[in-house]
Design an enzyme around this catalytic site. Structure first.
Site, PDB file in Angstrom:
ATOM      1  N   ASP A   1       7.518  15.581 -26.730  1.00 41.55           N
ATOM      2  CA  ASP A   1       8.099  16.526 -25.787  1.00 41.55           C
ATOM      3  C   ASP A   1       7.161  17.734 -25.726  1.00 41.55           C
ATOM      4  OD1 ASP A   1       9.667  17.764 -23.944  1.00 41.55           O
ATOM      5  OD2 ASP A   1      11.542  17.617 -25.058  1.00 41.55           O
TER       6      ASP A   1
HETATM    7  C1  BGC Z   1      12.139  18.949 -22.051  1.00 42.62           C
HETATM    8  C2  BGC Z   1      11.898  17.542 -21.569  1.00 42.62           C
HETATM    9  C3  BGC Z   1      11.023  17.545 -20.346  1.00 42.62           C
HETATM   10  C4  BGC Z   1       9.744  18.281 -20.674  1.00 42.62           C
HETATM   11  C5  BGC Z   1       8.744  18.279 -19.546  1.00 42.62           C
HETATM   12  C6  BGC Z   1      10.872  19.764 -22.152  1.00 42.62           C
HETATM   13  O1  BGC Z   1      11.155  21.104 -22.356  1.00 42.62           O
HETATM   14  O2  BGC Z   1      12.776  18.912 -23.305  1.00 42.62           O
HETATM   15  O3  BGC Z   1      13.124  16.915 -21.314  1.00 42.62           O
HETATM   16  O4  BGC Z   1      10.791  16.248 -19.923  1.00 42.62           O
HETATM   17  O5  BGC Z   1      10.056  19.610 -21.009  1.00 42.62           O
HETATM   18  O6  BGC Z   1       9.128  19.059 -18.506  1.00 42.62           O
END
Ligand code: BGC
Length: 759
Positions: free
Chosen positions: A286
């Site tokens: 993530d």
């Molecule tokens: C979130 C994810 C997301 C990623 C990319 C993160 O802050 O937890 O769910 O896919 O950002 O945008």
């Protein structure tokens, strides 16, 4: 010395790494292998780097720098946060035309509930219990996103959530592993179709492995500690279902599991994902979750990056720990070249599966956005999805549905609003395209007399307003005083025959980093509701939220309540369809609504304990509270209809089955009310005695059926052999002989019962 810092791998480690590389390389793709043979270490590491140039809506607190230079230097494997054929073509050119091997980039995005045609938030979509519809929304999302050049989607989010304080409960399918698994499958097959190279399908990325929804205290990014038995039986099934459905990629979660953050957790990313579940795709971190292992207390950037790679993480989102430290770790003998090659192989294989080696520009067609994005048919599905997501929580005096020529006071800040309708996590949507409720009412009931008044701010708390206005102003505190606004609303209400008050949360009161310790309707609006009820007019509450709320007080008022979540781009039209009776509500809650915050975590598949409470009355030395009931305010699976359904005659086709046999459960369902309508027939199973304490009941089947008024149907639901199985103390998936009770009905409190025995 920490394990991941050990300088020279022992002979056995080399052997294990060789063997696992060898076995995993069995079904390799020749094109990818020949490419890998030509690649330098730097080029391989470059493929593991996922960047976002910023400029769109931020989904994290930092953005990547010098993206163009990095791509041209072969230091980028993929990008997210950009869209549009032209921009994507220019960017793809940097990679294809300027790097030595011309390896194409993969383009990702967060398309959580629709691309430009925004559907209801996922928690709302799940309340439709309609798998075909969910799949259709995913297909439309894929059609629109690929038209804009995107081929990789960070969805579905399938984290089980039993704590409505956690803001990201809005993004998933609620509390139940069985329903969650069915939805995971529907979404993955919707996004990916049966041909990933087709220009209207995209690779899905199931997230966030694992257990992210079980953050302690409902506080986002918090630690998780859970037994393996609970994980396997209750939290892991949706991720596994996504893998079984062929999901191409997986995103790790921010939390730690058994003391090791998911992005560096070898048990999770290798033992479970690869060895037990046979996952063949690639794993992405993530947003900066590799770097965040420094704050978790796992070492410096070099150490945590090596930890992540060795654990089985393939791609590093935004943080660039892989890019900046893996070479050094290799030189120091802390990681092996085989580990880098394996991660690179998986990233390249994904590009191959998407057909990008054959044609890096296959998703880039300037004509497609106008043709495929926001097609009228897409918006039609958005309206259908929205009305099917609504849950009728309370009926009072047959106020609903309203007559189309009624004299209506439409009250509430959210009743004439575009900025909140899409809900959280709609970064690709455009709120300006959404239909406000006032407009929807006029569209559906042009002969109604509708007078609007704001009545109250969403909240009067300016600090809360500032905290939730991160993506633009969605909470606007009026210049008028609360008293003046309230007075105006009361006057409007007094002149009407019926009051419809739209109340609830602003969209960013749920979502990422939006946990709340109090989950009531904000005080400003509670006061408004009380004042409207005091007028003596019939009152309908249209309730908007991204989570179960605490609404005990409102449930006790003489009002009707329709829960609409955040309905998406067709919000106003869909709400009007239901309020005026063009559609009879059929949604059912997929997360339990508590009486108060003290009951949390809360869910239906609880265990009996050794001291169960026999009645609702407090008893000393029983498992109950002094100051609140055990029962929730609204159980899982709950939802009313304008009509009434009567269940009778639950039967099993056989009273005894052998191991690996299934059986059919039948129930008679009659529509006894005055409207045609749909009902979600739910089947719950109780394994009466087993080697680990059984939940009192677990959802193991459902069917959504339409019945004309007065109609009777016999509904059959299959129980498959695996529905009787669970993970025992050895984590073996088994069904144990003995008695099973089957409950069938309209929600998780179903009482009609049948019994069978497994031999
Ligand atoms: C979130 C994810 C997301 C990623 C990319 C993160 O802050 O937890 O769910 O896919 O950002 O945008």
């Amino acid at each position: 010395m920490k394990k991941f810092n050990s300088a020279i791998p022992t002979l056995s480690l080399i052997l294990i790494s060789f063997l696992s590389t060898y076995t995993q390389a069995q079904n390799t793709i020749p094109k990818v292998e020949s490419l890998l043979a030509k690649m330098t270490i730097e080029e391989k590491i470059g493929q593991l780097n996922l960047v976002t140039p910023g400029g769109g809506i931020a989904t994290g607190s930092v953005v990547s720098s010098n993206v163009e230079e990095k791509i041209k230097a072969g230091q980028v494997g993929g990008l997210f946060g950009i869209a549009g054929p032209e921009r994507i073509k220019t960017t793809q050119d940097f990679a294809v035309k300027n790097t030595r091997l011309g390896i194409p980039l993969i383009f990702g995005s967060d398309i959580i509930h629709g691309y430009k045609t925004t559907f209801p938030i996922p928690l709302g979509l799940s309340a439709s219990w309609d798998m075909e519809l969910l799949k259709r929304t995913a297909q439309i999302a894929a059609l629109e996103a690929t038209a804009d050049g995107i081929n990789w989607n960070f969805s579905p989010m399938v984290d089980i959530a039993r704590d409505p304080r956690w803001g990201r409960i809005a993004e998933g399918a609620g509390e139940d592993p069985y329903l969650g698994a069915a939805i995971a499958k529907a979404m993955v097959t919707g996004y990916q179709g049966d041909d990933l190279t087709a220009i209207n399908t995209m690779m899905a990325c199931v997230k966030h492995i694992a257990l992210y929804g079980a953050a302690e205290g409902g506080r986002d990014y918090n630690s998780v500690d859970m037994s393996k038995i609970k994980m396997y039986n209750e939290y892991l099934p949706p991720y596994k279902a996504a893998i079984d459905a062929g999901v191409g990629s997986i995103m790790t979660s921010f939390n730690d599991i058994d003391g090791v953050p998911a992005s560096g957790n070898k048990w999770l990313l290798t033992d479970l994902l690869r060895n037990q579940w046979n996952f063949k795709g690639f794993v992405v971190s993530d947003y900066t979750s590799v770097n965040e292992m420094i704050a978790h207390g796992m070492g410096d950037l070099q150490a945590v990056s090596a930890l992540a790679l060795k654990a089985g993480l393939d791609m590093d989102m935004v943080g660039e720990g892989f890019l900046t430290t893996l070479k050094k770790s290799l030189n120091e003998g802390k990681i092996t070249e085989a580990e880098i090659t394996m991660a690179c192989r998986r990233v390249l294989e994904a590009k191959y599966k998407l057909g990008l080696f054959e044609d890096p520009y296959r998703y880039i067609d300037k004509k497609r956005p106008a043709k495929d994005i926001l097609r009228p048919g897409n918006r039609k599905i958005a309206r259908e999805a929205a009305k099917k997501s609504f849950v009728l929580l309370k009926k009072h005096n047959n106020t609903l549905p309203l007559k189309k020529d009624a004299n209506i006071a439409l009250i509430g800040d959210l009743a004439n609003d575009k900025s909140n309708m899409l809900g959280t996590w709609a970064p690709t949507g455009d709120f300006k395209l959404s239909i406000p409720i006032l407009e929807g009412f006029k569209n559906v009931a042009p002969n109604a007399k509708i007078t609007y008044a704001k009545g109250a701010n969403i909240t009067n708390d300016s600090v809360m307003a500032k905290n939730v206005n991160v993506f633009g102003r969605t909470v606007v505190i009026d210049e008028r005083s609360p008293e003046v606004m309230l007075k105006e609303a009361i006057e409007v209400a007094q002149k009407a025959d019926v009051v419809v008050a739209v109340v609830g949360e602003a969209k960013e009161m749920t979502g990422e980093s939006s946990s709340r310790t109090e989950i009531q309707i904000p005080a400003s609006q509670k006061k408004l509701i009380r004042a409207l009820v005091a007028t003596g007019k019939p009152v309908v509450l249209v309730l908007m939220s991204g989570r179960p709320l605490v609404i005990e007080e409102e449930m006790n008022l003489p009002v009707s309540i329709l829960q609409v979540w955040f309905p998406g781009v067709e919000a106003g039209n869909a709400i009007a369809d239901v309020i005026f009776g063009d559609y009879n509500p059929s949604g059912k809650l997929t997360a339990t609504w508590p009486v108060n915050v003290g009951q949390i975590p809360i869910y239906h598949s609880v265990k009996n304990t050794g001291r169960p409470q026999p009645t609702e009355t407090f008893l000393k030395f029983k498992s109950n509270y002094l100051d609140a009931p055990n029962a929730p305010l609204l159980p899982f699976g709950f939802g009313l209809s304008y009509t009434e359904f009567e269940y009778s005659d639950v039967k099993v086709t056989t009273s005894e089955i052998n191991q690996n046999e299934g059986l059919t459960v039948r129930v008679t369902l009659k529509n006894t009310g005055n409207y045609d309508g749909e009902e979600v027939v739910q089947l719950y199973l109780r394994d009466v005695v087993r080697s680990i304490t059984p939940p009192m009941r677990q959802l193991k089947g459902f069917q959504k059926v339409f019945l004309k008024k007065g109609e009777t149907k016999i509904v059959s639901i299959e129980l498959k052999p695996e529905d009787l199985k669970f993970y025992n103390s050895n984590l073996d998936f088994v069904a144990e002989p003995g008695e099973f009770e089957v409950f069938v009905g309209t929600n998780s409190n179903a009482t009609l019962k049948a019994i069978f025995t497994l031999k």
